[in-house]
Design a protein around this motif. Structure first.
Motif, short mmCIF file in Angstrom:
data_model
loop_
_atom_site.label_atom_id
_atom_site.label_comp_id
_atom_site.label_asym_id
_atom_site.label_seq_id
_atom_site.Cartn_x
_atom_site.Cartn_y
_atom_site.Cartn_z
N VAL A 118 -3.66 19.78 33.94
CA VAL A 118 -3.00 20.49 35.10
C VAL A 118 -3.58 21.95 34.60
O VAL A 118 -3.51 22.46 33.62
N ASN A 119 -3.97 22.57 35.77
CA ASN A 119 -4.35 23.85 35.75
C ASN A 119 -5.45 24.08 34.57
O ASN A 119 -5.41 25.14 34.15
N GLY A 120 -6.46 23.08 34.56
CA GLY A 120 -7.58 23.05 33.54
C GLY A 120 -6.92 23.11 32.09
O GLY A 120 -7.81 23.15 31.22
N LYS A 121 -5.65 22.57 31.78
CA LYS A 121 -5.10 22.44 30.39
C LYS A 121 -4.91 21.22 30.26
O LYS A 121 -4.16 20.51 31.20
N LEU A 122 -5.17 20.52 29.21
CA LEU A 122 -4.72 19.18 28.81
C LEU A 122 -3.22 18.94 28.71
O LEU A 122 -2.55 19.54 28.01
N TYR A 123 -2.69 18.18 29.63
CA TYR A 123 -1.16 18.10 29.57
C TYR A 123 -0.57 16.75 29.02
O TYR A 123 0.42 16.75 28.39
N GLN A 124 -1.32 15.73 29.07
CA GLN A 124 -1.05 14.60 28.58
C GLN A 124 -2.14 13.77 28.43
O GLN A 124 -3.28 13.46 29.21
N THR A 125 -2.28 12.89 27.14
CA THR A 125 -3.07 11.64 26.96
C THR A 125 -2.32 10.45 26.51
O THR A 125 -1.66 10.60 25.39
N LYS A 126 -2.47 9.24 27.26
CA LYS A 126 -2.01 8.24 26.90
C LYS A 126 -2.68 7.04 26.63
O LYS A 126 -3.66 7.14 27.50
N LYS A 127 -2.53 6.06 26.01
CA LYS A 127 -3.02 4.65 25.99
C LYS A 127 -2.67 3.80 27.03
O LYS A 127 -1.46 3.76 27.36
N LEU A 128 -3.71 3.01 27.52
CA LEU A 128 -3.19 1.88 28.43
C LEU A 128 -3.98 0.61 27.94
O LEU A 128 -5.07 0.80 27.52
N ILE A 129 -3.55 -0.52 28.25
CA ILE A 129 -4.12 -2.03 28.05
C ILE A 129 -4.67 -2.46 29.41
O ILE A 129 -3.64 -2.56 30.19
N LEU A 130 -5.71 -2.87 29.63
CA LEU A 130 -6.28 -3.41 30.71
C LEU A 130 -6.27 -4.87 30.18
O LEU A 130 -7.01 -5.22 29.43
N LEU A 131 -5.69 -5.81 30.87
CA LEU A 131 -5.51 -7.20 30.80
C LEU A 131 -6.21 -7.95 32.08
O LEU A 131 -5.91 -7.60 33.11
N ARG A 132 -6.96 -9.00 31.81
CA ARG A 132 -7.84 -9.82 32.81
C ARG A 132 -6.80 -11.15 32.83
O ARG A 132 -6.65 -11.56 31.85
#
Length: 72
Positions: free
Chosen positions: A58-72
């Motif tokens: 947001v506005n050039g600053k890292l706001y959030q990093t999270k993991k996600l799992i992709l399942l097929r």
């Protein structure tokens, strides 16, 4: 989804576990966004099942990093 207090410059990106950019989901000025990822990279290639990361800046600053799992 995310909801900001005011309209801001936002970037939402998906990375693989190696930190390589897979897809840019959004880049622009908004205050609310409901995101979904179809499991494809920028060229439309389906990605494998596994762990990915998404970052929200947001506005050039890292706001959030999270993991996600992709399942097929």
């Amino acid at each position: 989804f995310f909801n900001l207090r005011e309209t801001s410059k936002v970037e939402l990106n998906i990375y693989n576990i190696k930190g390589e950019l897979i897809k840019s989901l959004y880049s622009g000025n908004i205050d609310y966004y409901e995101a979904s990822w179809d499991g494809k990279d920028e060229s439309g290639k389906l990605q494998t099942t596994g762990i990915y990361l998404y970052t929200l800046s947001v506005n050039g600053k890292l706001y959030q990093t999270k993991k996600l799992i992709l399942l097929r």
